[in-house]
Write an enzyme that holds these catalytic residues in place. Structure first.
Site, PDB file in Angstrom:
ATOM      1  N   GLY A  93       0.799  -1.228   0.000  1.00 35.57           N
ATOM      2  CA  GLY A  93       0.000   0.000   0.000  1.00 35.57           C
ATOM      3  C   GLY A  93       0.829   1.274   0.000  1.00 35.57           C
ATOM      4  O   GLY A  93       0.304   2.354   0.277  1.00 35.57           O
ATOM      5  N   SER A  95       2.459   4.494  -1.437  1.00 35.87           N
ATOM      6  CA  SER A  95       2.201   5.349  -2.600  1.00 35.87           C
ATOM      7  C   SER A  95       3.286   6.407  -2.798  1.00 35.87           C
ATOM      8  O   SER A  95       3.383   6.963  -3.887  1.00 35.87           O
ATOM      9  CB  SER A  95       0.835   6.022  -2.469  1.00 35.87           C
ATOM     10  OG  SER A  95       0.784   6.842  -1.323  1.00 35.87           O
ATOM     11  N   HIS A 100       8.482   6.155   5.143  1.00 38.38           N
ATOM     12  CA  HIS A 100       7.790   6.974   6.137  1.00 38.38           C
ATOM     13  C   HIS A 100       7.005   6.073   7.080  1.00 38.38           C
ATOM     14  O   HIS A 100       6.532   5.009   6.702  1.00 38.38           O
ATOM     15  CB  HIS A 100       6.848   7.988   5.478  1.00 38.38           C
ATOM     16  CG  HIS A 100       5.932   7.398   4.460  1.00 38.38           C
ATOM     17  ND1 HIS A 100       6.345   7.058   3.185  1.00 38.38           N
ATOM     18  CD2 HIS A 100       4.618   7.071   4.516  1.00 38.38           C
ATOM     19  CE1 HIS A 100       5.327   6.554   2.513  1.00 38.38           C
ATOM     20  NE2 HIS A 100       4.266   6.542   3.309  1.00 38.38           N
TER      21      HIS A 100
HETATM   22  P1  AMP Z   1       1.711   5.558   1.858  1.00 38.35           P
HETATM   23  O1  AMP Z   1       0.452   5.164   1.161  1.00 38.35           O
HETATM   24  O2  AMP Z   1       2.087   4.665   3.011  1.00 38.35           O
HETATM   25  O3  AMP Z   1       2.848   5.752   0.882  1.00 38.35           O
HETATM   26  O4  AMP Z   1       1.414   6.950   2.546  1.00 38.35           O
HETATM   27  C1  AMP Z   1       1.529   8.158   1.880  1.00 38.35           C
HETATM   28  C2  AMP Z   1       0.767   9.171   2.681  1.00 38.35           C
HETATM   29  O5  AMP Z   1       1.201  10.455   2.299  1.00 38.35           O
HETATM   30  C3  AMP Z   1      -0.758   9.153   2.486  1.00 38.35           C
HETATM   31  O6  AMP Z   1      -1.388   8.908   3.742  1.00 38.35           O
HETATM   32  C4  AMP Z   1      -1.068  10.542   1.941  1.00 38.35           C
HETATM   33  O7  AMP Z   1      -2.282  11.061   2.423  1.00 38.35           O
HETATM   34  C5  AMP Z   1       0.128  11.346   2.414  1.00 38.35           C
HETATM   35  N1  AMP Z   1       0.468  12.525   1.631  1.00 38.35           N
HETATM   36  C6  AMP Z   1       0.601  12.608   0.284  1.00 38.35           C
HETATM   37  N2  AMP Z   1       0.950  13.854  -0.073  1.00 38.35           N
HETATM   38  C7  AMP Z   1       1.070  14.576   1.070  1.00 38.35           C
HETATM   39  C8  AMP Z   1       1.404  15.924   1.375  1.00 38.35           C
HETATM   40  N3  AMP Z   1       1.699  16.792   0.404  1.00 38.35           N
HETATM   41  N4  AMP Z   1       1.408  16.317   2.666  1.00 38.35           N
HETATM   42  C9  AMP Z   1       1.100  15.431   3.645  1.00 38.35           C
HETATM   43  N5  AMP Z   1       0.773  14.145   3.433  1.00 38.35           N
HETATM   44  C10 AMP Z   1       0.752  13.720   2.160  1.00 38.35           C
END
Ligand code: AMP
Length: 114
Positions: A93, A95, A100
């Site tokens: 999951g 993205s 992080h």
């Molecule tokens: P993952 O799916 O584990 O890669 O988590 C990526 C996370 O980054 C998701 O929960 C998104 O909502 C968050 N995200 C994407 N772009 C931003 C942004 N510009 N500022 C803060 N969070 C973000």
């Protein structure tokens, strides 16, 4: 799909974020699409694309992500508990192609996760 590294743009201050914590190894900021009343991302400054790319050299970074999570959980009133998540690669999951840790709290968490 792993796409643009938006977190590097946040680390480099090219785009804004609601930053809660910054130190020599990592940054923490509110997730833009919160999945719980508290949803914070804790992100190393070093570009490490996925959890699979960690090496023994990164031990201090991983330790710091966890210690910052504890500190922020206290600061954000999560004394009842919280969940830490690291999504790894497409099937996990992930993205954003920059390692992080998600800190989620402020509501009961169900199991299994989706
Ligand atoms: P993952 O799916 O584990 O890669 O988590 C990526 C996370 O980054 C998701 O929960 C998104 O909502 C968050 N995200 C994407 N772009 C931003 C942004 N510009 N500022 C803060 N969070 C973000």
């Amino acid at each position: 799909m792993l796409n643009d590294n938006i977190f590097l743009k946040i680390i480099d201050k090219h785009i804004p974020a609601r930053i809660l914590h910054e130190d020599d190894l990592c940054l923490a900021f509110h997730d833009i699409g919160p999945q719980a009343p508290v949803h914070v991302l804790i992100v190393p400054r070093k570009v490490i694309r996925t959890h699979d790319d960690l090496t023994a050299e990164d031990a201090a970074i991983i330790a710091r992500l966890h210690l910052v999570a504890i500190q922020l959980a206290k600061q954000l009133g999560l004394e009842k508990g919280y969940r830490l998540i690291i999504n790894c690669k497409d099937s996990g999951g992930q993205s954003v192609p920059h390692l992080h840790m998600h800190l989620l709290g402020g509501r009961p968490m169900s199991w299994p996760p989706g």
